[in-house]
Design an enzyme around this catalytic site. Structure first.
Site, mmCIF file in Angstrom:
data_model
loop_
_atom_site.group_PDB
_atom_site.id
_atom_site.type_symbol
_atom_site.label_atom_id
_atom_site.label_comp_id
_atom_site.label_asym_id
_atom_site.label_seq_id
_atom_site.Cartn_x
_atom_site.Cartn_y
_atom_site.Cartn_z
ATOM 1 N N ASP A 165 -5.006 5.887 1.931
ATOM 2 C CA ASP A 165 -3.760 5.422 1.307
ATOM 3 C C ASP A 165 -3.444 6.335 0.110
ATOM 4 O O ASP A 165 -2.814 7.388 0.277
ATOM 5 C CB ASP A 165 -3.956 3.959 0.900
ATOM 6 C CG ASP A 165 -2.717 3.313 0.311
ATOM 7 O OD1 ASP A 165 -1.630 3.884 0.433
ATOM 8 O OD2 ASP A 165 -2.835 2.211 -0.268
ATOM 9 N N ASP A 194 -8.682 -5.244 6.410
ATOM 10 C CA ASP A 194 -8.568 -6.611 5.918
ATOM 11 C C ASP A 194 -7.500 -6.783 4.860
ATOM 12 O O ASP A 194 -7.069 -5.832 4.212
ATOM 13 C CB ASP A 194 -9.890 -7.048 5.281
ATOM 14 C CG ASP A 194 -10.091 -6.400 3.897
ATOM 15 O OD1 ASP A 194 -10.046 -5.153 3.832
ATOM 16 O OD2 ASP A 194 -10.254 -7.127 2.912
HETATM 17 P P1 IMP Z 1 -7.199 4.823 -1.060
HETATM 18 O O1 IMP Z 1 -8.360 5.080 -1.983
HETATM 19 O O2 IMP Z 1 -5.986 4.350 -1.782
HETATM 20 O O3 IMP Z 1 -6.919 5.964 -0.132
HETATM 21 O O4 IMP Z 1 -7.581 3.563 -0.223
HETATM 22 C C1 IMP Z 1 -8.506 3.564 0.723
HETATM 23 C C2 IMP Z 1 -9.002 2.161 0.995
HETATM 24 O O5 IMP Z 1 -8.056 1.153 0.630
HETATM 25 C C3 IMP Z 1 -9.237 1.997 2.466
HETATM 26 O O6 IMP Z 1 -10.539 2.374 2.812
HETATM 27 C C4 IMP Z 1 -8.993 0.522 2.666
HETATM 28 O O7 IMP Z 1 -10.181 -0.191 2.446
HETATM 29 C C5 IMP Z 1 -7.988 0.147 1.612
HETATM 30 N N1 IMP Z 1 -6.612 0.108 2.179
HETATM 31 C C6 IMP Z 1 -5.599 0.967 1.923
HETATM 32 N N2 IMP Z 1 -4.498 0.642 2.607
HETATM 33 C C7 IMP Z 1 -4.822 -0.446 3.328
HETATM 34 C C8 IMP Z 1 -4.096 -1.259 4.284
HETATM 35 O O8 IMP Z 1 -2.919 -1.036 4.615
HETATM 36 N N3 IMP Z 1 -4.784 -2.301 4.828
HETATM 37 C C9 IMP Z 1 -6.071 -2.582 4.515
HETATM 38 N N4 IMP Z 1 -6.795 -1.845 3.656
HETATM 39 C C10 IMP Z 1 -6.172 -0.799 3.052
#
Ligand code: IMP
Ligand code: MG
Length: 173
Positions: free
Chosen positions: A101, A157
């Site tokens: 994300d 989740d």
């Molecule tokens: P980042 O560090 O923002 O890239 O987020 C990564 C983590 O956020 C992922 O491994 C997920 O656990 C959680 N995450 C991000 N977007 C979503 C979503 O749309 N649904 C569920 N979990 C999410």
């Protein structure tokens, strides 16, 4: 108003994408000694499916990070709550994530793993969610790209719920 689940990927679409990723990974790492590091908890279902489609022999380990609270926003600080136990020094490593994300988790992981001096590190994410990217991170293998929205199911989740759904849905409040 109750939460609404809007279908994004069916079981068949997921299976097809997993097979495609496994085929490419098997090809790229043929004759190598690959070490797969899954990012808990979300990855448990995707990783289980992915490794069973590989045609190469691999080692599997897990890391767990605390990045999300119980909401739908990424937190800026990432911490390790379960460390890798395999020795990845001079090994080819593939980080496997359910979804990228903001990119903060992968960015942290890449820096964290470098301290273990692997031979190479690549990233595989089942979902690449592009709209809220804060750090540019390399994603070498992607199952599916979405622009935005909060997704659940297939390991993903919301507040530890919906992981068990075999399909992926967009959760609408
Ligand atoms: P980042 O560090 O923002 O890239 O987020 C990564 C983590 O956020 C992922 O491994 C997920 O656990 C959680 N995450 C991000 N977007 C979503 C979503 O749309 N649904 C569920 N979990 C999410
Ligand atoms: Mg995750």
């Amino acid at each position: 108003m109750p939460e609404e689940l809007v279908p994004v990927l069916s079981r068949a679409e997921i299976a097809q994408k997993v097979r495609g990723l496994a085929r490419q990974i098997s090809k790229d790492y043929a004759g190598k000694d690959l070490c797969i590091i899954g990012v808990l908890n979300g990855v448990f279902i995707f990783l289980a499916d992915l490794v069973r489609e590989l045609t190469i022999s691999v080692q599997v380990d897990f890391i767990r990070l605390a990045s999300y609270g119980s909401g739908t926003e990424s937190s800026a600080s990432v911490q390790t709550t379960k460390e890798i136990e395999l020795d990845v020094k001079d090994r080819d490593v593939l980080i496997v994530e359910d979804i990228v994300d903001s990119g903060l988790t992968i960015d942290f992981l890449l820096k964290h793993l470098k301290q273990c001096h692997p031979k190479s590190v690549k990233v595989c994410a089942f979902i690449d969610k592009t709209e809220r990217r804060e750090v540019q991170v390399p994603i070498d293998y992607t199952g599916h790209v979405v622009e935005s929205g909060f997704l659940v199911g297939y390991g993903l989740d919301f507040d530890e719920r919906y992981r068990e759904l075999p399909e992926i849905y967009h959760l609408k409040p």
